[in-house]
Write a protein that holds these residues in place. Structure first.
Motif, PDB file in Angstrom:
ATOM      1  N   GLY A 156       9.010  -1.461   5.860  1.00 49.81           N
ATOM      2  CA  GLY A 156       8.519  -2.149   7.051  1.00 49.81           C
ATOM      3  C   GLY A 156       7.138  -1.704   7.472  1.00 49.81           C
ATOM      4  O   GLY A 156       6.533  -2.283   8.372  1.00 49.81           O
ATOM      5  N   GLY A 157       6.609  -0.649   6.833  1.00 49.64           N
ATOM      6  CA  GLY A 157       5.280  -0.153   7.175  1.00 49.64           C
ATOM      7  C   GLY A 157       4.189  -0.874   6.405  1.00 49.64           C
ATOM      8  O   GLY A 157       4.446  -1.771   5.592  1.00 49.64           O
ATOM      9  N   GLY A 158       2.951  -0.464   6.649  1.00 55.00           N
ATOM     10  CA  GLY A 158       1.818  -1.137   6.026  1.00 55.00           C
ATOM     11  C   GLY A 158       1.812  -1.031   4.513  1.00 55.00           C
ATOM     12  O   GLY A 158       1.650  -2.023   3.807  1.00 55.00           O
ATOM     13  N   VAL A 159       1.987   0.196   3.984  1.00 49.67           N
ATOM     14  CA  VAL A 159       1.968   0.397   2.539  1.00 49.67           C
ATOM     15  C   VAL A 159       3.173  -0.278   1.893  1.00 49.67           C
ATOM     16  O   VAL A 159       3.052  -0.949   0.859  1.00 49.67           O
ATOM     17  N   GLY A 160       4.358  -0.107   2.482  1.00 54.60           N
ATOM     18  CA  GLY A 160       5.553  -0.723   1.926  1.00 54.60           C
ATOM     19  C   GLY A 160       5.465  -2.226   1.892  1.00 54.60           C
ATOM     20  O   GLY A 160       5.830  -2.874   0.899  1.00 54.60           O
ATOM     21  N   HIS A 161       4.960  -2.807   2.971  1.00 53.41           N
ATOM     22  CA  HIS A 161       4.817  -4.265   3.033  1.00 53.41           C
ATOM     23  C   HIS A 161       3.827  -4.749   1.981  1.00 53.41           C
ATOM     24  O   HIS A 161       4.079  -5.739   1.274  1.00 53.41           O
ATOM     25  N   ALA A 162       2.699  -4.029   1.856  1.00 54.21           N
ATOM     26  CA  ALA A 162       1.701  -4.424   0.858  1.00 54.21           C
ATOM     27  C   ALA A 162       2.257  -4.295  -0.546  1.00 54.21           C
ATOM     28  O   ALA A 162       1.986  -5.135  -1.413  1.00 54.21           O
ATOM     29  N   GLY A 163       3.071  -3.251  -0.779  1.00 47.39           N
ATOM     30  CA  GLY A 163       3.666  -3.072  -2.092  1.00 47.39           C
ATOM     31  C   GLY A 163       4.637  -4.183  -2.443  1.00 47.39           C
ATOM     32  O   GLY A 163       4.687  -4.659  -3.580  1.00 47.39           O
ATOM     33  N   ARG A 164       5.409  -4.606  -1.455  1.00 47.56           N
ATOM     34  CA  ARG A 164       6.361  -5.692  -1.693  1.00 47.56           C
ATOM     35  C   ARG A 164       5.624  -7.007  -1.960  1.00 47.56           C
ATOM     36  O   ARG A 164       6.073  -7.832  -2.759  1.00 47.56           O
ATOM     37  N   CYS A 165       4.499  -7.212  -1.282  1.00 50.05           N
ATOM     38  CA  CYS A 165       3.735  -8.447  -1.497  1.00 50.05           C
ATOM     39  C   CYS A 165       3.044  -8.442  -2.852  1.00 50.05           C
ATOM     40  O   CYS A 165       2.896  -9.483  -3.493  1.00 50.05           O
ATOM     41  N   ARG A 166       2.597  -7.259  -3.279  1.00 51.53           N
ATOM     42  CA  ARG A 166       1.876  -7.160  -4.543  1.00 51.53           C
ATOM     43  C   ARG A 166       2.797  -7.261  -5.750  1.00 51.53           C
ATOM     44  O   ARG A 166       2.447  -7.838  -6.777  1.00 51.53           O
ATOM     45  N   SER A 167       4.019  -6.714  -5.629  1.00 48.51           N
ATOM     46  CA  SER A 167       4.911  -6.620  -6.788  1.00 48.51           C
ATOM     47  C   SER A 167       5.231  -7.956  -7.449  1.00 48.51           C
ATOM     48  O   SER A 167       5.193  -8.069  -8.679  1.00 48.51           O
ATOM     49  N   PRO A 168       5.575  -9.027  -6.687  1.00 44.57           N
ATOM     50  CA  PRO A 168       5.869 -10.308  -7.356  1.00 44.57           C
ATOM     51  C   PRO A 168       4.697 -10.835  -8.169  1.00 44.57           C
ATOM     52  O   PRO A 168       4.898 -11.509  -9.193  1.00 44.57           O
ATOM     53  N   ARG A 169       3.460 -10.519  -7.754  1.00 46.06           N
ATOM     54  CA  ARG A 169       2.300 -10.984  -8.502  1.00 46.06           C
ATOM     55  C   ARG A 169       2.220 -10.319  -9.879  1.00 46.06           C
ATOM     56  O   ARG A 169       1.601 -10.844 -10.795  1.00 46.06           O
ATOM     57  N   ARG A 170       2.810  -9.132  -9.982  1.00 49.84           N
ATOM     58  CA  ARG A 170       2.831  -8.433 -11.262  1.00 49.84           C
ATOM     59  C   ARG A 170       4.194  -8.566 -11.939  1.00 49.84           C
ATOM     60  O   ARG A 170       4.511  -7.822 -12.852  1.00 49.84           O
ATOM     61  N   ARG A 171       5.016  -9.505 -11.441  1.00 47.63           N
ATOM     62  CA  ARG A 171       6.350  -9.768 -11.981  1.00 47.63           C
ATOM     63  C   ARG A 171       7.206  -8.497 -11.984  1.00 47.63           C
ATOM     64  O   ARG A 171       7.858  -8.156 -12.964  1.00 47.63           O
ATOM     65  N   VAL A 172       7.147  -7.806 -10.849  1.00 52.57           N
ATOM     66  CA  VAL A 172       7.922  -6.577 -10.661  1.00 52.57           C
ATOM     67  C   VAL A 172       9.030  -6.842  -9.659  1.00 52.57           C
ATOM     68  O   VAL A 172       8.817  -7.483  -8.624  1.00 52.57           O
ATOM     69  N   ARG A 173      10.237  -6.370  -9.934  1.00 46.86           N
ATOM     70  CA  ARG A 173      11.366  -6.535  -9.024  1.00 46.86           C
ATOM     71  C   ARG A 173      11.428  -5.327  -8.105  1.00 46.86           C
ATOM     72  O   ARG A 173      11.334  -4.182  -8.542  1.00 46.86           O
ATOM     73  N   THR A 174      11.568  -5.564  -6.802  1.00 48.58           N
ATOM     74  CA  THR A 174      11.582  -4.475  -5.843  1.00 48.58           C
ATOM     75  C   THR A 174      12.886  -4.425  -5.063  1.00 48.58           C
ATOM     76  O   THR A 174      13.523  -5.444  -4.807  1.00 48.58           O
ATOM     77  N   SER A 175      13.279  -3.210  -4.698  1.00 46.20           N
ATOM     78  CA  SER A 175      14.342  -2.964  -3.729  1.00 46.20           C
ATOM     79  C   SER A 175      13.710  -2.195  -2.591  1.00 46.20           C
ATOM     80  O   SER A 175      12.901  -1.297  -2.809  1.00 46.20           O
ATOM     81  N   SER A 176      14.038  -2.557  -1.356  1.00 50.91           N
ATOM     82  CA  SER A 176      13.349  -1.988  -0.207  1.00 50.91           C
ATOM     83  C   SER A 176      14.275  -1.161   0.662  1.00 50.91           C
ATOM     84  O   SER A 176      15.454  -1.471   0.820  1.00 50.91           O
ATOM     85  N   VAL A 177      13.703  -0.103   1.243  1.00 56.47           N
ATOM     86  CA  VAL A 177      14.408   0.754   2.184  1.00 56.47           C
ATOM     87  C   VAL A 177      13.560   0.855   3.437  1.00 56.47           C
ATOM     88  O   VAL A 177      12.379   1.191   3.357  1.00 56.47           O
ATOM     89  N   ARG A 178      14.161   0.536   4.562  1.00 54.70           N
ATOM     90  CA  ARG A 178      13.445   0.646   5.825  1.00 54.70           C
ATOM     91  C   ARG A 178      14.113   1.736   6.657  1.00 54.70           C
ATOM     92  O   ARG A 178      15.259   1.581   7.081  1.00 54.70           O
ATOM     93  N   PRO A 179      13.430   2.852   6.915  1.00 58.86           N
ATOM     94  CA  PRO A 179      14.054   3.962   7.638  1.00 58.86           C
ATOM     95  C   PRO A 179      14.249   3.660   9.110  1.00 58.86           C
ATOM     96  O   PRO A 179      13.659   2.724   9.654  1.00 58.86           O
ATOM     97  N   ALA A 180      15.090   4.467   9.747  1.00 55.90           N
ATOM     98  CA  ALA A 180      15.260   4.354  11.191  1.00 55.90           C
ATOM     99  C   ALA A 180      13.943   4.681  11.872  1.00 55.90           C
ATOM    100  O   ALA A 180      13.105   5.389  11.315  1.00 55.90           O
ATOM    101  N   PRO A 181      13.722   4.182  13.095  1.00 55.53           N
ATOM    102  CA  PRO A 181      12.439   4.403  13.778  1.00 55.53           C
ATOM    103  C   PRO A 181      12.054   5.863  13.923  1.00 55.53           C
ATOM    104  O   PRO A 181      10.876   6.186  13.998  1.00 55.53           O
ATOM    105  N   THR A 182      13.036   6.771  13.959  1.00 59.90           N
ATOM    106  CA  THR A 182      12.724   8.183  14.151  1.00 59.90           C
ATOM    107  C   THR A 182      12.556   8.926  12.838  1.00 59.90           C
ATOM    108  O   THR A 182      12.270  10.115  12.821  1.00 59.90           O
ATOM    109  N   SER A 183      12.740   8.226  11.707  1.00 66.61           N
ATOM    110  CA  SER A 183      12.660   8.882  10.409  1.00 66.61           C
ATOM    111  C   SER A 183      11.216   9.061   9.968  1.00 66.61           C
ATOM    112  O   SER A 183      10.309   8.367  10.426  1.00 66.61           O
TER     113      SER A 183
END
Length: 215
Positions: A156-183
């Protein structure tokens, strides 16, 4: 009779510490040197590295005073000698390696790119560090390619979001983890540690943006 030089406002600090050390000052407006553009800043990205530099944890700019801010978006006010890519009035965004918390900043023209018309200045200013971090992690370091599976922490952060957006362009499959707000994101910490050995003046995901009061 001496003509007064144009003035501009910056957010600076004279000691290390928390947000309370930041203060607004007036200074002479910078000028665009050869190969540089003078940017009228419309928005500046607020990154995790700014906190580290401000507090003295990562004194990348040496001792205060200095002006924070690496990611900016704005309008070209003037172009220095030899600059052909941009002209006054062009909307651009990019990295300036310090000095972005200001109404105006001068930096090499090759550190900027034309701002897409579909992107406003606030979102453009939040993009450079996050997207560059994701690119370096996935492409330069991991060298992901077609068929690669990638686990994205703090998606859900900036780097994670950018990574998820970039991966399909390189035909990469992603699994995402979004930590709790205090993590705390170990992925962001890893990205900072990995990149600090090659590009010490870049940082993990942006936490927000600051909009210039001049707009």
């Amino acid at each position: 009779m001496t003509t007064a030089l144009p003035r501009t406002r910056v957010i600076t600090q004279h000691r290390f510490g928390g947000p309370e050390v930041l203060e607004v000052e007036e200074r002479e407006r910078p000028v665009a040197g050869p190969g540089e553009v003078l940017l009228r800043v419309r928005a500046a990205g607020v990154n995790a590295v700014d906190r580290l530099v401000r507090s003295g944890t990562a004194p990348l700019f040496g001792e205060p005073p200095f002006v924070l801010g690496n990611d900016v978006s704005g309008v070209v006010e003037a172009a220095g000698a030899g600059v052909t890519r941009f002209r006054p009035g062009d909307e651009v965004f990019g990295k300036v390696l310090g000095g972005g918390y200001a109404e105006y900043v001068a930096a090499p023209a090759d550190q900027f790119a034309a701002k897409p018309s579909t992107l406003d200045h606030v979102h453009a200013a939040a993009a450079p560090t996050a997207t560059l971090t994701a690119w370096q992690a996935l492409v330069d370091l991991a060298q992901v390619g077609p068929g690669t599976r990638v686990l994205v922490h703090a998606a859900g952060g900036g780097v994670g979001h950018a990574g998820r957006c970039r991966s399909p362009r390189r035909r990469v499959r992603t699994s995402s983890v979004r930590p709790a707000p205090t993590s705390t994101s170990s992925c962001a910490t890893w990205a900072w540690t990995s990149r600090s050995t090659t590009r010490p003046r870049t940082s993990p995901r942006p936490y927000g943006t600051w909009t210039s009061p001049s707009t």
